[in-house]
Scaffold this active site. Structure first.
Site, PDB file in Angstrom:
ATOM      1  N   HIS A 108       0.832  -1.200   0.000  1.00 44.73           N
ATOM      2  CA  HIS A 108       0.000   0.000   0.000  1.00 44.73           C
ATOM      3  C   HIS A 108       0.869   1.254   0.000  1.00 44.73           C
ATOM      4  CE1 HIS A 108      -3.693   2.302   1.278  1.00 44.73           C
ATOM      5  NE2 HIS A 108      -2.752   3.132   1.709  1.00 44.73           N
ATOM      6  N   GLU A 109       1.840   1.288   0.889  1.00 45.81           N
ATOM      7  CA  GLU A 109       2.697   2.473   0.996  1.00 45.81           C
ATOM      8  C   GLU A 109       3.607   2.629  -0.221  1.00 45.81           C
ATOM      9  OE1 GLU A 109       2.494   4.878   3.058  1.00 45.81           O
ATOM     10  OE2 GLU A 109       0.937   3.945   4.265  1.00 45.81           O
ATOM     11  N   HIS A 168       1.896   4.243  -3.164  1.00 43.35           N
ATOM     12  CA  HIS A 168       1.865   5.704  -3.092  1.00 43.35           C
ATOM     13  C   HIS A 168       3.153   6.294  -3.658  1.00 43.35           C
ATOM     14  CE1 HIS A 168      -1.835   5.834  -0.914  1.00 43.35           C
ATOM     15  NE2 HIS A 168      -1.358   5.416   0.241  1.00 43.35           N
TER      16      HIS A 168
END
Length: 230
Positions: A24-25, A28
């Site tokens: 998820h990170e 980004h």
């Protein structure tokens, strides 16, 4: 190691959680890099090495405590740094960066559904034991965690991804005020998500806004797994 073993119970939740939040990170950061901001890249945060993203409390201590208490497991990693001023189009760029995390989680959930379907019959299905059972529990939890992370992060509140999307959609004067709320974000989120449900049970935001779509989406993914598994 049996399913009732403490280490087993922690592992089948913490392993999929760490993988889900790391992807998820990193998502980004990768989208930010594609759109002009190399901050995460320069700080070596685009690695899938969990050690670069671990938050001692959010990635280790809290998930482990929840797993041992047999409570719903959630957590967080250190946020990947993004500098909006380095994006070629800051308003669109921040929206794209924000949505990248939830989209990645939904894609990972799809991967888990496909793997569940492909491996169910060959590894024994309902009669699986040992490593096969460990594999299935990790896959099911990985699917569930990714769906929950995606939907939870789309809550339209700062500092969640949904809050950044709202900011990008607002007219510039309102967007500036919305961004200014970020300084109060953490205590407000704790108030809304933790203390408000304790004081007013009917005001549980997660139960009302996240859990119903979570159950529906998970049912759809499990239907895909069942269709693949025959």
């Amino acid at each position: 190691m049996t399913p009732d073993n403490v280490v087993y119970r922690a592992a089948v939740w913490i392993i999929p959680l760490v993988i889900a939040i790391v992807f998820h990170e990193v998502a980004h950061g990768w989208v930010a890099r594609m759109l002009g901001d190399r901050t995460a890249h320069d700080q070596r945060r685009l690695s899938l090495n969990p050690l670069r993203h671990v938050d001692p409390v959010g990635t280790v201590l809290l998930p482990m405590a929840l797993a041992l208490a047999k409570a719903p497991v959630f957590g967080w990693a250190k946020p990947v740094p993004v500098n909006p001023n380095r994006l070629r189009n800051p308003r669109f760029g921040m929206m794209a960066v924000a949505i990248a995390g939830p989209i990645t989680n939904l894609l990972l959930a799809l991967v888990a559904a496909v793997l569940l379907g492909l491996s169910w019959a060959p590894l024994g299905g309902d009669d699986a034991g040992g490593l096969a059972a460990f594999w299935f529990e990790n896959l099911f939890n990985f699917l569930s965690i990714n769906i929950f992370l995606a939907l939870f992060n789309l809550l339209p509140l700062p500092p969640f991804d949904g809050g950044h999307i709202v900011q990008g959609l607002l007219p510039r004067p309102l967007a500036a005020r919305w961004a200014g709320m970020a300084r109060y974000a953490f205590p407000v989120v704790i108030l809304l998500l933790v203390f408000l449900p304790m004081l007013v049970p009917g005001a549980n935001i997660v139960q009302r806004l996240v859990v119903p779509p979570f159950k529906a989406v998970r049912a759809g993914y499990l239907a895909i797994a069942a269709a693949i598994g025959g």
